[in-house]
Design an enzyme around this catalytic site. Structure first.
Site, PDB file in Angstrom:
ATOM      1  N   CYS A 391       2.761   3.796 -31.010  1.00  0.00           N
ATOM      2  CA  CYS A 391       4.033   4.618 -31.409  1.00  0.00           C
ATOM      3  C   CYS A 391       5.101   4.566 -30.587  1.00  0.00           C
ATOM      4  O   CYS A 391       5.773   5.523 -30.080  1.00  0.00           O
ATOM      5  CB  CYS A 391       3.845   5.969 -31.979  1.00  0.00           C
ATOM      6  SG  CYS A 391       3.432   6.374 -33.464  1.00  0.00           S
ATOM      7  N   GLU A 392       5.759   3.336 -30.511  1.00  0.00           N
ATOM      8  CA  GLU A 392       6.779   3.231 -29.537  1.00  0.00           C
ATOM      9  C   GLU A 392       7.243   1.835 -29.861  1.00  0.00           C
ATOM     10  O   GLU A 392       6.918   0.933 -29.644  1.00  0.00           O
ATOM     11  CB  GLU A 392       6.204   3.188 -28.336  1.00  0.00           C
ATOM     12  CG  GLU A 392       7.242   3.243 -27.067  1.00  0.00           C
ATOM     13  CD  GLU A 392       7.040   3.987 -25.879  1.00  0.00           C
ATOM     14  OE1 GLU A 392       6.522   5.081 -25.996  1.00  0.00           O
ATOM     15  OE2 GLU A 392       7.440   3.658 -24.994  1.00  0.00           O
TER      16      GLU A 392
END
Ligand code: LLP
Length: 463
Positions: A391-392
């Protein structure tokens, strides 16, 4: 070319760029990558993805190359070279055993690495301990294990190691061997964070203002310590062999200064690691035999100039031994064309790992290459970006690469040169499970570090 010939050329797999891939890597006519005679499709089926596949024969060959090249180059000077495998690049029990079997010692920089080396049966005398902030228990453990050297990193640490030596009952007749880590102001290497010998950073004691000389002299004042010599490490992923030569010259000068000031001639100099490899086809790895010859030449010349004997030498390569031995095999998931600012399209190819198994692109802007590994893709390529599952948005494995236009979910993507600082810097970010390391050799595959499980994660979570 006939029409049939043209069609064939279109479907032939691209050749492997040998200097980037493990020695045993081959590609079949239908485009399947294999390592040590095992297809990656089989490896992926048997061990899952992502997985680090490590070519054991390649590791051993690189280890031997360092030992043989340095031994041969320095023998005419009447001295020997100890090669310490830098465990920080990747250490496991199996790898420590291979290193030892090939005649290397093991360099550690924490209690954890020391524990792995000891578990592998590496004798203490063949282990070095580094670290800019060693704990009392790390120091005590190293002394108890009778490591071959503790590399002290600060003035305060000289006193702490001396106190620990006395507490362990060590005296002038059985002193604890130490080296002093020196920063020579020479720095080289890919990225500021991996350059370690310039002044404004945390490692070692500077030559400037006579500090290194004072530290070496302070060690001599402790009968419970034996000063083996001075240590230096100028950075990592260095492609320019000249930096090592300049550094060696500086260290020989320091040895002579100490000799002049105290009458003590240090028996050894450790010149560290940092030898560069090729991550992408356009890079050239350091040529180990010529590096060894050139270094030996410089050291011989400087010792003649100074009218001194040649010291014993040690080096600490990590990346240059394990880096190119390993390929990360991922499975492709979502493939998404994204129209970017200039109106062109970039194909985002998501794989089932990412920054948790390879933090180097995010941390150092490190560049890698990749290839479709389970088949021959279309000859037509697209501009792609290989991204992970975290999640980046900075979770990028390869920022810009041409991949076959028909790359699709379920394909295998292989990224070479992930052996150093891949698994060793892997994390559980997003509670992603760290991949296994699978050693391959002569048609056999063996898990040397198993895949993490959810039970492993939850075992640490006490609720
Ligand atoms: N000796 C000392 C004292 C070191 O500090 C290092 C690396 C080595 C040996 C081994 O260097 P090598 O031969 O592997 O380049 N995480 C970074 C690299 C950090 C290196 C730190 N010290 C990376 O992924 O590029």
């Amino acid at each position: 070319m006939s029409a049939a010939g043209a069609a064939q050329a279109q479907t032939a797999p691209a050749p492997l760029e040998a200097h980037v891939w493990p020695l045993s890597a081959t590609v079949s006519d239908d485009g399947v990558l294999s390592l040590a005679g095992i297809d990656v499709t089989t490896l992926a089926e048997d061990f899952g993805t992502p997985a680090y596949i490590l070519d054991e024969g390649h590791f051993r060959a690189r280890a031997r190359l360092f030992v043989e090249s340095f031994t041969q180059a320095f023998a005419p000077l009447g001295t020997s070279v100890d090669v310490y495998y830098a465990g920080k690049s990747f250490l496991s029990v199996a790898v420590a055993k291979w290193a030892r079997e090939e005649g290397l010692r093991v360099d550690t920089c924490t209690g954890g690495e020391l524990a792995v080396a000891l578990r592998a049966g590496v004798p203490g005398a063949e282990i070095g301990l580094h670290g800019n902030n060693k704990s009392d228990s790390e120091i005590a453990r190293a002394i108890e294990a009778r490591v071959g050297r503790i590399v002290v990193d600060s003035f305060a640490e000289i006193e702490r190691v001396a106190a620990a030596a006395r507490a362990a009952g060590r005296t002038a007749t059985d002193p604890v061997p130490v080296m002093v880590r020196v920063t020579t102001g020479i720095h080289a290497g890919g990225h500021e964070f991996i350059s370690t010998a310039h002044e404004d950073q945390k490692f070692g004691i500077s030559l400037a203002g006579g500090q290194a000389l004072a530290a070496l002299t302070a060690v001599l004042g402790h009968p419970e310590l034996e000063l083996l010599g001075a240590h230096t490490h100028i950075g990592s992923q260095i492609q320019d062999a000249e930096a090592f030569e300049v550094n060696a010259r500086t260290m020989l000068g320091l040895r002579e200064d100490l000799h002049a000031a105290t009458g003590y001639l240090m028996p050894e100099l450790d010149l560290g690691g940092g030898y560069g490899i090729a991550y992408t086809p356009d890079e050239t790895p350091i040529d180990v035999p010529s590096l060894a010859r050139d270094l030996a030449g410089v050291i011989a010349d400087v010792c003649t100039e100074l009218g001194t004997t040649v010291p014993r030498i040690s080096i600490e390569p990590g990346r240059a031994i394990v880096g190119s031995t390993t390929v990360t095999v991922y499975t492709v998931g979502v493939v998404k064309p994204v129209t970017i600012d200039d109106g062109s399209v970039r194909l985002y190819v998501s794989v089932d790992g990412g920054m948790s198994d390879n933090i180097r692109p995010a941390l150092y802007d490190a560049r890698y290459t990749a290839r479709l590994a389970n088949r021959t893709g279309s000859a037509q390529t697209v501009r792609a970006r290989v991204v992970g599952k975290h999640c980046e948005s900075g979770d990028i494995v390869i920022s810009d690469i041409a991949l076959p236009a028909d790359i699709a979910p379920g394909d295998l993507l292989a990224v070479p040169a992930t052996g150093a600082y891949g698994r060793s810097m892997a994390s559980n970010y997003n509670h992603v499970l760290r991949p296994p390391v699978v050693a391959v050799d002569a048609g056999q595959a063996r898990v040397i570090v198993r895949r993490e499980t959810e039970d492993d994660l939850l075992a640490l979570d006490l609720g």
